[in-house]
Structures are given as C-alpha cells and as structure tokens.
Design a protein around this motif. Structure first.
Motif, PDB file in Angstrom:
ATOM      1  N   ALA A   9      -0.150   1.628 -10.379  1.00  0.00           N
ATOM      2  CA  ALA A   9       0.104   2.998  -9.932  1.00  0.00           C
ATOM      3  C   ALA A   9       1.253   3.631 -10.709  1.00  0.00           C
ATOM      4  O   ALA A   9       1.206   4.813 -11.055  1.00  0.00           O
ATOM      5  CB  ALA A   9       0.400   3.004  -8.439  1.00  0.00           C
ATOM      6  N   SER A  69       0.839  -1.200   0.000  1.00  0.00           N
ATOM      7  CA  SER A  69       0.000   0.000   0.000  1.00  0.00           C
ATOM      8  C   SER A  69       0.877   1.255   0.000  1.00  0.00           C
ATOM      9  O   SER A  69       0.610   2.215  -0.738  1.00  0.00           O
ATOM     10  CB  SER A  69      -0.923   0.011   1.217  1.00  0.00           C
ATOM     11  N   THR A  70       1.920   1.237   0.810  1.00  0.00           N
ATOM     12  CA  THR A  70       2.845   2.368   0.843  1.00  0.00           C
ATOM     13  C   THR A  70       3.528   2.545  -0.501  1.00  0.00           C
ATOM     14  O   THR A  70       3.692   3.671  -0.993  1.00  0.00           O
ATOM     15  CB  THR A  70       3.900   2.158   1.947  1.00  0.00           C
ATOM     16  N   ALA A  87       2.732   7.251  -7.120  1.00  0.00           N
ATOM     17  CA  ALA A  87       2.049   8.406  -7.715  1.00  0.00           C
ATOM     18  C   ALA A  87       2.960   9.626  -7.805  1.00  0.00           C
ATOM     19  O   ALA A  87       2.729  10.518  -8.637  1.00  0.00           O
ATOM     20  CB  ALA A  87       0.802   8.749  -6.906  1.00  0.00           C
ATOM     21  N   GLU A 101       1.115   4.051  -3.062  1.00  0.00           N
ATOM     22  CA  GLU A 101       0.933   5.482  -2.815  1.00  0.00           C
ATOM     23  C   GLU A 101       2.162   6.274  -3.269  1.00  0.00           C
ATOM     24  O   GLU A 101       2.052   7.344  -3.863  1.00  0.00           O
ATOM     25  CB  GLU A 101       0.669   5.722  -1.330  1.00  0.00           C
TER      26      GLU A 101
END
Length: 501
Positions: free
Chosen positions: A273, A234-235, A241, A238
C-alpha cells in the motif's frame, strides 16, 4: 445399411471413450494428493467433492471446517513443523489467518493442477478405445462384434464389465475411527453467547470431542490474536493510501525497498500500500525474509510473492536466510535473485547484488565457496568496476548489509548501495571514491518490525520501515523512508535528493 451400422458403432465407441475418460479423470482426481508446505507444515492436499475445506490439525488440536469454499472441496492434513509449543503454534495460525490470501491461493493452484493432471490422464485413457477401434479395421471389427454374440464373447464382456468393480471393491469398508465419534460445531456455538467473535469467523466449524473441550481456551486465544492482527494491519494498509509521500514525475521510476521481514506477513500488504501510494512498480528485497531459512517458513515467502506478483521483483538472501532454500523458492516464484552478475534494471540502469556470505550455504561466488564477508565485498566491487570499465556504470548494489558495498563505493564504481540488517534506518551518506566519483549508501530499517530474528505478532514488535528509491535516466535521484510505529501511527521521512557521479 452398412454405413448406418458403422456410424452407430462409431458413435458408440466415442460415447464409451468419453464415459471412460471422464470416469478415469474423476477417479484419479479424487484419489490424488500432493504434499506442500502450508502454514509452516508439511501438508497433504486431497481434493474432494464435498465443497468444504477441512483442516486436519493432528491429535492435539481440533480439526476445522470451512463450508462451501467452491465447486470442489479439499482436505488438508497438517504434518511436521518447527515449533516451540502448542501455544506458539496456535498463535502462528492466527497471524497467518489475518491475511490468508497466499495460502488460499497456493491450495487453489494445487487443486487446479491436480484437476488438469487427472483430466489429461483421463483423456489419454479415453482415447484408447478410439485408437483400438481405428487400428482394428472394418473386417476385424466385424469379427469382434460378431464374437460378442457367442458364449465366450458374453463371458469376456462380463469380465470386462466386472473389472471396474473389482478395482473399486465397494464391499471393503473402513473401520470406525475416533474421527467418526466427533461432531461439527461452529465457533460461535463453541465460544458461547458471552464471547463476541469476528463476523467472518462465526461460521467456521470445529470438530468437537474431549480434546476440543481442553483446547477451547487455545482456540479462543487464537481468534483474539487473529482479530487484533487483522485489525491492526488492515487499518495500517488503509491508512497508507493517504500518506504524504512523494509521487514520481515524468520519466521517473520508484522502487520499494523491503528488508528484514522475518516472517511478518502482516506487513506485506502494508508495504504494498505504501508503494502504491508512492507510484512504485519495482520491489527490491534486501533479505532476512525468514528467521532460519527452513522450508516451514515458506508461508512467509508465499505471502511476499503473492503480494508483489505483478511488480518487477529483485532480491537477495540475508544472514538469517540460511542455506539456499529462500533464494531458490523465490526464484521459482518468478523473482530475479541476484547472484553477483550485473543485470538490467526496470528503471533503465543496471543492478548488482549477492546473498549475504555469513549464512551457511551462502557466500558462493559462482563456483567458489566459503568466501568471507570481506572477500565477497571485494568480488562485488570487482564486478561493479568491470561493468563501469565496459561503459555500464552500476546504478545500484543490493546487499543485506550495506557494508558489503563499501569497497565498491570507495573505488567509485556504483551510484547507490542499498542494505538492511541493522534494523535501524540510516542514510543517505555520500561517499567520495577514486577520481572524485560520488556514490551513496542507504540502510533500511526492519520492514517486519523485528526486535530479534522473528517478527510474527498481532502488530510489529518495533517500528516497521520501508524505503522508496526514485530513479531517473537510469540512475538514483532520491530516497525517502516511511515508518509504521507500534501504536499504528506513521512517520514519513523527508525526500532526500541525491546526485551520484
């Protein structure tokens, strides 16, 4: 007066039909089931009206329950799978739970499909009284209704009403089972006050009992793995991006190249991502999405398909994707799986690819099987050069091992060969072919961060790579690699402009 009676009779028949149709639909829905491959298991899916999702894991591990999942619930009975140990199995559950979007979506699709199927069958049964009513005609309907007042008519009506009860047989009770002896306990209660759990897991319930007590360490270990896996990926997603990657200019199309995922579904959202940061709209899959190509690894393919479901998707199978399962499964999910035929590409050029011939069941060229690596390389070069002779130069050849496109490059019949396999990034390397035509070869590292044939883990086992391929006017014009390191840091390669031709 006669018209009123007919109207009342018609309304009664319609009401009976609706009631019958709904009853049959609900009964069929609740008694229906379907076997799918879920989280690596042959899994039986059964809908319920309990609004909970219950996962029955078998005799060695405790069952789990997720409360209030929707308007209807589901019972999942896990069956056979390929696994080396109970510990490995529990670890796999934890990794998949780190990004459950694909399995949850798969179960939802199955339940919706079962509901639609039951509704259609209920509709069919519900229409029978209306059809029967219309076929009888006014005169025979009058005779039938008058007959209901007789002794035989009353007996026939009683037998008709008793039919559903005879089918249902409510007096038949199941024997008391071991499952009935257990009680549900939340993970927070099971872990105790000394263990801190992720907020989203605290409400998950476990069926307690003797086996649960013995399995407590396994369950808590899985929760720890889940937390680490979810936090890492998840990190990373993020952070992707904000990467300093090149964005496409007007008229350019960017394709994301992924290879050698080896079941690491955690990297899928990270790859997406990265692609979004670079303005990619196409994904090219260079194979080795699995470790063995077996149906139990469908969870990896489900994740890949769900992650890129709104992109243009093209792929081939690698040497670890044994047999035809991977290619056929992704094709059923809407992917264009390349098979030696030149196809139109979303960037305006053409694309050619073929499965790796070193895997059992692969290496077929149309109706011819058993071809060697060298022979398949010659065939794909023939196909590329034939397209060029017809005025359609192939912009890209997608293969698992870039060496498979070496002959096409040496003949000067392709702009760019994309591959993987080595788990090490390489290129772009220019190759001058016949008549001075220049093409390039590019090898992506392992998107799954795989050290060997499998990459499942709370983080990549080695650096994880994706590549960004930029096209303009139907031809490749630049390449860039992006790497997620095992410590969560990033490396972004310089954009390398290329000029094939």
């Amino acid at each position: 007066m006669g018209r009123r009676r007919r109207l009342v009779a018609g309304i009664a028949v319609v009401c009976l039909s609706v009631l019958l149709g709904i009853s049959v639909a609900v009964s069929l829905f609740l008694s229906s089931s379907r076997t799918i491959v879920l989280v690596g298991h042959d899994t039986v899916v059964r809908p319920t009206f309990e609004r909970d999702a219950v996962v029955e894991t078998g005799p060695l591990l405790p069952d789990f329950r997720f409360r209030d999942v929707g308007p209807v619930g589901v019972r999942l009975t896990l069956g056979k799978t390929e696994v080396g140990s109970i510990e490995e199995l529990v670890e796999r559950y934890a990794y998949i739970a780190g990004d459950p979007t694909a399995p949850v979506g798969k179960v939802q699709d199955v339940v919706v499909d079962l509901a639609v199927s039951a509704a259609l069958r209920g509709l069919g049964v519900g229409l029978v009284p209306i059809a029967f009513y219309l076929l009888l005609g006014r005169h025979r309907r009058g005779q039938l209704f008058r007959g209901l007042r007789t002794r035989n008519g009353i007996l026939a009506l009683a037998l008709l009403l008793a039919l559903p009860v005879l089918v249902w047989q409510p007096w038949e009770a199941d024997e008391e089972t071991q499952e009935d002896q257990g009680t549900w306990q939340t993970l927070a209660e099971l872990a105790g006050p000394d263990v801190t759990l992720p907020a989203e897991t605290r409400g998950i319930e476990v069926r307690t009992g003797p086996v649960t007590t013995e399995s407590k360490k396994l369950v808590l270990s899985a929760v720890d793995t889940y937390e680490k896996s979810k936090e890492f990926y998840s990190t990373a997603a993020e952070g992707a991006a904000d990467l300093d990657v090149r964005r496409p200019e007007d008229g350019e199309t960017v394709a994301l190249l992924v290879t050698d995922r080896h079941d690491n579904i955690g990297m899928d959202r990270v790859a997406r991502a990265i692609g979004e940061a670079a303005g990619a709209t196409v994904v090219l899959d260079g194979g080795d999405d699995t470790s063995t190509g077996q149906p139990w690894e469908a969870f990896s393919l489900d994740s890949l398909a769900a992650t890129f479901d709104d992109w243009d998707r093209f792929g081939i199978a690698g040497n670890h994707d044994h047999g035809t399962f991977v290619s056929s499964y992704l094709a059923d999910k809407g992917w264009t799986m390349l098979d030696g035929e030149v196809v139109d590409a979303p960037w305006g050029g053409t694309l050619l690819g073929v499965d790796d011939p070193r895997s059992s069941g692969l290496g077929n060229w149309r109706d011819e099987s058993g071809l060697s690596f060298t022979e398949v390389g010659l065939r794909i070069a023939d196909a590329a050069c034939a397209a060029q002779d017809d005025g359609e130069r192939v912009s890209t050849i997608l293969v698992h091992d870039a060496n498979l496109g070496r002959e096409a490059l040496s003949r000067g019949c392709v702009d760019l060969v994309l591959g993987g396999h080595t788990h090490v990034q390489a290129g772009p390397d220019a190759v001058e072919g016949e008549d001075g035509e220049v093409g390039y070869t590019w090898t992506n590292g392992t998107t799954g961060g795989a050290a060997y044939a499998i990459a499942l883990g709370s983080k990549p086992r080695r650096d994880a790579d994706v590549s960004l391929v930029t096209y303009a006017d139907g031809r490749p014009v630049g390449l860039q690699w992006v790497r997620l390191r095992t410590d969560g840091s990033w490396l972004v390669g310089d954009y390398a402009a290329i000029e094939p031709g």
